[in-house]
Design a protein around this motif. Structure first.
Motif, PDB file in Angstrom:
ATOM      1  N   ASP A 108       0.840  -1.198   0.000  1.00  0.00           N
ATOM      2  CA  ASP A 108       0.000   0.000   0.000  1.00  0.00           C
ATOM      3  C   ASP A 108       0.879   1.253   0.000  1.00  0.00           C
ATOM      4  O   ASP A 108       2.102   1.168  -0.009  1.00  0.00           O
ATOM      5  N   ALA A 109       0.223   2.420  -0.009  1.00  0.00           N
ATOM      6  CA  ALA A 109       0.962   3.667  -0.189  1.00  0.00           C
ATOM      7  C   ALA A 109       2.000   3.919   0.898  1.00  0.00           C
ATOM      8  O   ALA A 109       3.000   4.579   0.679  1.00  0.00           O
ATOM      9  N   SER A 110       1.760   3.365   2.101  1.00  0.00           N
ATOM     10  CA  SER A 110       2.735   3.596   3.170  1.00  0.00           C
ATOM     11  C   SER A 110       3.798   2.496   3.215  1.00  0.00           C
ATOM     12  O   SER A 110       4.611   2.463   4.131  1.00  0.00           O
ATOM     13  N   GLY A 111       3.765   1.615   2.208  1.00  0.00           N
ATOM     14  CA  GLY A 111       4.814   0.603   2.119  1.00  0.00           C
ATOM     15  C   GLY A 111       4.544  -0.678   2.886  1.00  0.00           C
ATOM     16  O   GLY A 111       5.412  -1.526   2.996  1.00  0.00           O
ATOM     17  N   MET A 112       3.329  -0.837   3.428  1.00  0.00           N
ATOM     18  CA  MET A 112       3.012  -2.059   4.174  1.00  0.00           C
ATOM     19  C   MET A 112       2.599  -3.167   3.207  1.00  0.00           C
ATOM     20  O   MET A 112       1.912  -2.923   2.226  1.00  0.00           O
ATOM     21  N   LEU A 113       3.004  -4.388   3.530  1.00  0.00           N
ATOM     22  CA  LEU A 113       2.651  -5.537   2.702  1.00  0.00           C
ATOM     23  C   LEU A 113       1.295  -6.058   3.178  1.00  0.00           C
ATOM     24  O   LEU A 113       1.130  -6.368   4.360  1.00  0.00           O
ATOM     25  N   MET A 114       0.315  -6.133   2.262  1.00  0.00           N
ATOM     26  CA  MET A 114      -0.998  -6.661   2.644  1.00  0.00           C
ATOM     27  C   MET A 114      -1.518  -7.588   1.563  1.00  0.00           C
ATOM     28  O   MET A 114      -1.005  -7.607   0.454  1.00  0.00           O
ATOM     29  N   ASN A 115      -2.534  -8.370   1.933  1.00  0.00           N
ATOM     30  CA  ASN A 115      -3.075  -9.260   0.911  1.00  0.00           C
ATOM     31  C   ASN A 115      -4.281  -8.615   0.237  1.00  0.00           C
ATOM     32  O   ASN A 115      -4.663  -7.491   0.562  1.00  0.00           O
ATOM     33  N   ILE A 128       5.046  -6.505   7.837  1.00  0.00           N
ATOM     34  CA  ILE A 128       6.254  -6.285   7.038  1.00  0.00           C
ATOM     35  C   ILE A 128       6.100  -4.990   6.260  1.00  0.00           C
ATOM     36  O   ILE A 128       5.077  -4.768   5.624  1.00  0.00           O
ATOM     37  N   SER A 129       7.107  -4.109   6.333  1.00  0.00           N
ATOM     38  CA  SER A 129       7.020  -2.888   5.532  1.00  0.00           C
ATOM     39  C   SER A 129       8.216  -2.809   4.591  1.00  0.00           C
ATOM     40  O   SER A 129       9.307  -3.288   4.906  1.00  0.00           O
ATOM     41  N   VAL A 130       7.969  -2.212   3.442  1.00  0.00           N
ATOM     42  CA  VAL A 130       8.991  -2.101   2.410  1.00  0.00           C
ATOM     43  C   VAL A 130       9.387  -0.636   2.302  1.00  0.00           C
ATOM     44  O   VAL A 130       8.518   0.231   2.225  1.00  0.00           O
ATOM     45  N   PRO A 131      10.698  -0.329   2.320  1.00  0.00           N
ATOM     46  CA  PRO A 131      11.116   1.077   2.204  1.00  0.00           C
ATOM     47  C   PRO A 131      10.636   1.680   0.880  1.00  0.00           C
ATOM     48  O   PRO A 131      10.546   0.972  -0.125  1.00  0.00           O
ATOM     49  N   PRO A 132      10.284   2.983   0.887  1.00  0.00           N
ATOM     50  CA  PRO A 132       9.723   3.611  -0.308  1.00  0.00           C
ATOM     51  C   PRO A 132      10.638   3.488  -1.520  1.00  0.00           C
ATOM     52  O   PRO A 132      11.855   3.603  -1.399  1.00  0.00           O
ATOM     53  N   GLY A 133      10.019   3.215  -2.663  1.00  0.00           N
ATOM     54  CA  GLY A 133      10.785   3.139  -3.905  1.00  0.00           C
ATOM     55  C   GLY A 133      11.447   1.805  -4.144  1.00  0.00           C
ATOM     56  O   GLY A 133      11.920   1.524  -5.229  1.00  0.00           O
ATOM     57  N   GLY A 134      11.499   0.973  -3.099  1.00  0.00           N
ATOM     58  CA  GLY A 134      12.158  -0.328  -3.255  1.00  0.00           C
ATOM     59  C   GLY A 134      11.316  -1.289  -4.064  1.00  0.00           C
ATOM     60  O   GLY A 134      10.099  -1.199  -4.083  1.00  0.00           O
TER      61      GLY A 134
ATOM     62  N   ILE B 188      -8.856   6.965 -15.379  1.00  0.00           N
ATOM     63  CA  ILE B 188      -9.930   7.931 -15.608  1.00  0.00           C
ATOM     64  C   ILE B 188     -10.281   8.023 -17.087  1.00  0.00           C
ATOM     65  O   ILE B 188     -10.937   8.957 -17.509  1.00  0.00           O
ATOM     66  N   GLY B 189      -9.834   7.060 -17.885  1.00  0.00           N
ATOM     67  CA  GLY B 189     -10.134   7.090 -19.305  1.00  0.00           C
ATOM     68  C   GLY B 189      -9.060   7.831 -20.085  1.00  0.00           C
ATOM     69  O   GLY B 189      -8.190   8.483 -19.493  1.00  0.00           O
ATOM     70  N   ASP B 190      -9.118   7.739 -21.390  1.00  0.00           N
ATOM     71  CA  ASP B 190      -8.122   8.369 -22.267  1.00  0.00           C
ATOM     72  C   ASP B 190      -6.692   7.946 -21.935  1.00  0.00           C
ATOM     73  O   ASP B 190      -5.765   8.746 -22.098  1.00  0.00           O
ATOM     74  N   ASN B 191      -6.507   6.725 -21.456  1.00  0.00           N
ATOM     75  CA  ASN B 191      -5.178   6.205 -21.078  1.00  0.00           C
ATOM     76  C   ASN B 191      -4.565   6.899 -19.874  1.00  0.00           C
ATOM     77  O   ASN B 191      -3.400   6.695 -19.580  1.00  0.00           O
ATOM     78  N   PHE B 192      -5.337   7.764 -19.200  1.00  0.00           N
ATOM     79  CA  PHE B 192      -4.766   8.516 -18.084  1.00  0.00           C
ATOM     80  C   PHE B 192      -5.065   7.848 -16.748  1.00  0.00           C
ATOM     81  O   PHE B 192      -6.104   7.222 -16.567  1.00  0.00           O
ATOM     82  N   LEU B 193      -4.126   8.009 -15.837  1.00  0.00           N
ATOM     83  CA  LEU B 193      -4.287   7.509 -14.476  1.00  0.00           C
ATOM     84  C   LEU B 193      -4.145   8.683 -13.530  1.00  0.00           C
ATOM     85  O   LEU B 193      -3.422   9.637 -13.816  1.00  0.00           O
ATOM     86  N   GLN B 194      -4.864   8.591 -12.400  1.00  0.00           N
ATOM     87  CA  GLN B 194      -4.804   9.674 -11.434  1.00  0.00           C
ATOM     88  C   GLN B 194      -4.232   9.158 -10.118  1.00  0.00           C
ATOM     89  O   GLN B 194      -4.481   8.016  -9.731  1.00  0.00           O
ATOM     90  N   GLU B 195      -3.502  10.019  -9.455  1.00  0.00           N
ATOM     91  CA  GLU B 195      -2.923   9.705  -8.154  1.00  0.00           C
ATOM     92  C   GLU B 195      -4.050   9.540  -7.118  1.00  0.00           C
ATOM     93  O   GLU B 195      -5.017  10.288  -7.136  1.00  0.00           O
ATOM     94  N   THR B 196      -3.937   8.547  -6.231  1.00  0.00           N
ATOM     95  CA  THR B 196      -4.924   8.396  -5.159  1.00  0.00           C
ATOM     96  C   THR B 196      -4.176   8.230  -3.835  1.00  0.00           C
ATOM     97  O   THR B 196      -2.953   8.131  -3.815  1.00  0.00           O
ATOM     98  N   ALA B 197      -4.952   8.174  -2.751  1.00  0.00           N
ATOM     99  CA  ALA B 197      -4.339   7.943  -1.438  1.00  0.00           C
ATOM    100  C   ALA B 197      -3.664   6.577  -1.412  1.00  0.00           C
ATOM    101  O   ALA B 197      -2.652   6.382  -0.736  1.00  0.00           O
ATOM    102  N   ALA B 198      -4.219   5.627  -2.170  1.00  0.00           N
ATOM    103  CA  ALA B 198      -3.657   4.270  -2.164  1.00  0.00           C
ATOM    104  C   ALA B 198      -2.358   4.192  -2.952  1.00  0.00           C
ATOM    105  O   ALA B 198      -1.492   3.374  -2.639  1.00  0.00           O
ATOM    106  N   SER B 199      -2.217   5.023  -3.980  1.00  0.00           N
ATOM    107  CA  SER B 199      -1.015   4.918  -4.817  1.00  0.00           C
ATOM    108  C   SER B 199       0.168   5.644  -4.185  1.00  0.00           C
ATOM    109  O   SER B 199       1.321   5.328  -4.439  1.00  0.00           O
ATOM    110  N   GLY B 200      -0.128   6.637  -3.352  1.00  0.00           N
ATOM    111  CA  GLY B 200       0.937   7.471  -2.803  1.00  0.00           C
ATOM    112  C   GLY B 200       1.269   8.583  -3.792  1.00  0.00           C
ATOM    113  O   GLY B 200       0.817   8.553  -4.934  1.00  0.00           O
ATOM    114  N   PRO B 201       2.035   9.596  -3.351  1.00  0.00           N
ATOM    115  CA  PRO B 201       2.342  10.715  -4.238  1.00  0.00           C
ATOM    116  C   PRO B 201       3.357  10.326  -5.319  1.00  0.00           C
ATOM    117  O   PRO B 201       4.143   9.392  -5.137  1.00  0.00           O
ATOM    118  N   ALA B 202       3.327  11.085  -6.420  1.00  0.00           N
ATOM    119  CA  ALA B 202       4.276  10.819  -7.512  1.00  0.00           C
ATOM    120  C   ALA B 202       5.664  11.305  -7.115  1.00  0.00           C
ATOM    121  O   ALA B 202       5.807  12.354  -6.505  1.00  0.00           O
TER     122      ALA B 202
END
Lengths: 246, 264
Positions: A108-115, A128-134, B188-202
């Protein structure tokens, strides 16, 4: 009216429950790592002054069929299928340790491993957490290694190891959240010998042809039992007409 | 609740129906450059306690186990399978492909930033590098009029021969965005993706840095949809749908039978 109808009614109820369990298994024929549930039926004999001829039918889900499902390749490096009877330790929503066979893992976004269900995967010492970018990689013994992208030549470092629990010798039951737990509380020991297959997932172990047979079985039994009630009605009817003074 | 088996079977039908939509979308996008296929994830629905373990079965005894009945299945989520698609040569100078992780960053007219792996860019009237919709690629690259031989290096450095100069000079630097959890990006369509809380910042950096892919000029990434795999999934889904519909008719049949036999 004879008590026979109540006996038959308990049977009809049990058949409908059976059908519901079968429907639930059928619906989950493609849920990753699903274990089919088994309904256990038994007669409950009513004891008393009268002749013991009344046995009610009672059914309950006693557990799950623990046979392995088919493993298929997905090519996704974070998908794991567990070999043998090992189970993946995850943190249930209530914070306790529970077990699952579902191995579609992600970070997930904070680097935690989840199912795939969003439950934190546990290692020997907690989540288990993974360092960012790894770039995390899993090996066959469950070790999670991360390669630092800034140093492509450096060896990957281990950030944790999936706890592959062995249910051997302990009784595990499926709870209401679909996760397995040890009966009476407690945790399972980690199995050092357990291995995983990366880039694969385990299908549900529901056998569709068997499920179809169970479905027809329940359907026909239900019909027979409803027939019993109708017959009991006929018997009562004829008894009443004998007694009629005309 | 006698009709419960019907409801359970209908959850199966609904989930398979949604899955078919995911498969159809994958197949429809087999020729879309930079497209990443989706996978449908199923999850069991909550269980209901018809009886809790320890409940009394008589004055002296208690049930050893509860009666837990599953209530079926639901489509929980779809996750993008972010494997690399095949790179195809196109020889167009502004066709860019990423060989590895990362996304190109694009600015929409409303100022919002979106991300894409489809690098079929072109130049706008004023020399800016834009997508097919005319949205500017970020950071902006402007190619002066009359230049020849624009070259984009794997790390994103853009050089060009400016008119009246013998040496090529640098006109911009492209960057590649990376996310902690790329599967969490929202399409979001048109081949574009948007950042979300789940993806983390770019996180932006030059191509090839810290695990980012290299930029390949004159190439396009194809979709990573595998037709054979999707067709197999389609057949599987169809059969599962069929089997669940059989269950619906079986339960219907049971209830009909009860009505006919008992409702005289």
């Amino acid at each position: 009216m004879d008590r026979l109808i109540y006996t038959a009614l308990s049977g009809m109820r049990a058949s409908m429950d059976q059908q519901r369990v079968t429907a639930s298994n059928m619906a989950n024929a493609q849920t990753i790592g699903f274990r089919a549930e088994e309904l256990d039926r038994r007669p409950v004999t009513l004891r008393g002054e009268a002749l013991e001829v009344r046995a009610m039918q009672q059914g309950e889900v006693r557990g799950a069929d623990m046979r392995g499902g088919e493993v298929f390749g997905t090519g996704n490096p974070l998908d794991v299928a567990l070999n043998g009877e090992a189970m993946l330790a995850v943190q249930a929503p209530d914070g306790s340790e529970a077990y699952t066979r579902r191995g579609d893992l992600r970070i997930d976004a904070s680097g935690m491993l989840m199912n795939g269900e969003g439950l934190l995967v546990l290692g020997a010492d907690g989540p288990i957490s993974v360092p960012p970018g790894g770039q995390p990689q899993l090996s066959a013994d469950g070790a999670v290694t991360v390669r630092d992208p800034a140093q492509p030549l450096a060896p990957a470092t281990e950030v944790g190891r999936l706890k592959l629990a062995s249910p051997a010798g302990s009784q595990v039951l499926k709870g209401l959240d679909g996760l397995f737990r040890v009966v009476g509380g407690g945790v399972l020991p980690a199995d050092e010998q357990a291995t995983i297959v990366t880039g694969s997932l385990e299908q549900s172990n529901v056998n569709t042809s068997q499920v179809l047979v169970e479905m027809i079985d329940a359907q026909r039994l239900y019909a027979m039992r409803s027939k019993l009630i109708a017959t009991a009605g006929d018997i009562d009817e004829s008894g009443a007409s004998l007694m009629r003074l005309s | 609740m006698p009709t419960n088996a019907l409801q359970v079977a209908s959850t199966g039908l609904e989930a398979q129906g949604h899955r078919m939509q995911v498969i159809a979308n994958n197949l429809a996008n087999v020729g879309t450059s930079g497209f990443k296929r989706d996978r449908a994830n199923f999850a069991t629905l909550a269980y209901q306690d018809a009886r809790v373990a320890g409940q009394r079965s008589s004055a002296q005894t208690a049930y050893a186990t509860g009666l837990n009945l599953g209530t079926g299945v639901a489509l929980q989520s779809t996750s993008q399978i972010v494997t690399q698609g095949t790179l195809n040569m196109t020889d167009q100078p502004y066709d860019l492909a990423l060989d590895g992780n990362g996304y190109f960053q694009v600015e929409r007219p409303d100022g919002g930033l979106v991300y894409t792996r489809a690098g079929n860019f072109s130049l706008s009237a004023d020399g800016q590098l834009v997508t097919q919709q005319g949205f500017a690629v970020q950071p902006t690259i402007t190619v002066p009029e009359g230049t020849t031989g624009v070259a984009i290096a794997p790390d994103g450095t853009v050089t060009a021969m400016l008119p009246g100069q013998a040496e090529p000079s640098e006109v911009g630097q492209l960057q590649v965005a990376q996310f902690v959890n790329p599967a969490g990006l929202r399409a979001i369509g048109d081949n574009f993706l948007q950042e979300t809380a789940a993806s983390g910042p770019a996180q932006l950096a030059a191509g090839g840095e810290q695990g980012r892919g290299n930029i390949r000029q004159g190439m396009l990434e194809q979709s990573n949809v595998n037709i054979v795999e999707e067709l197999v999934a389609m057949i599987e889904c169809q059969r599962a749908y069929e089997i669940n519909s059989k269950m619906v008719s079986a339960v219907d049949n049971m209830l009909q039978n009860a009505n006919q036999t008992l409702g005289r």
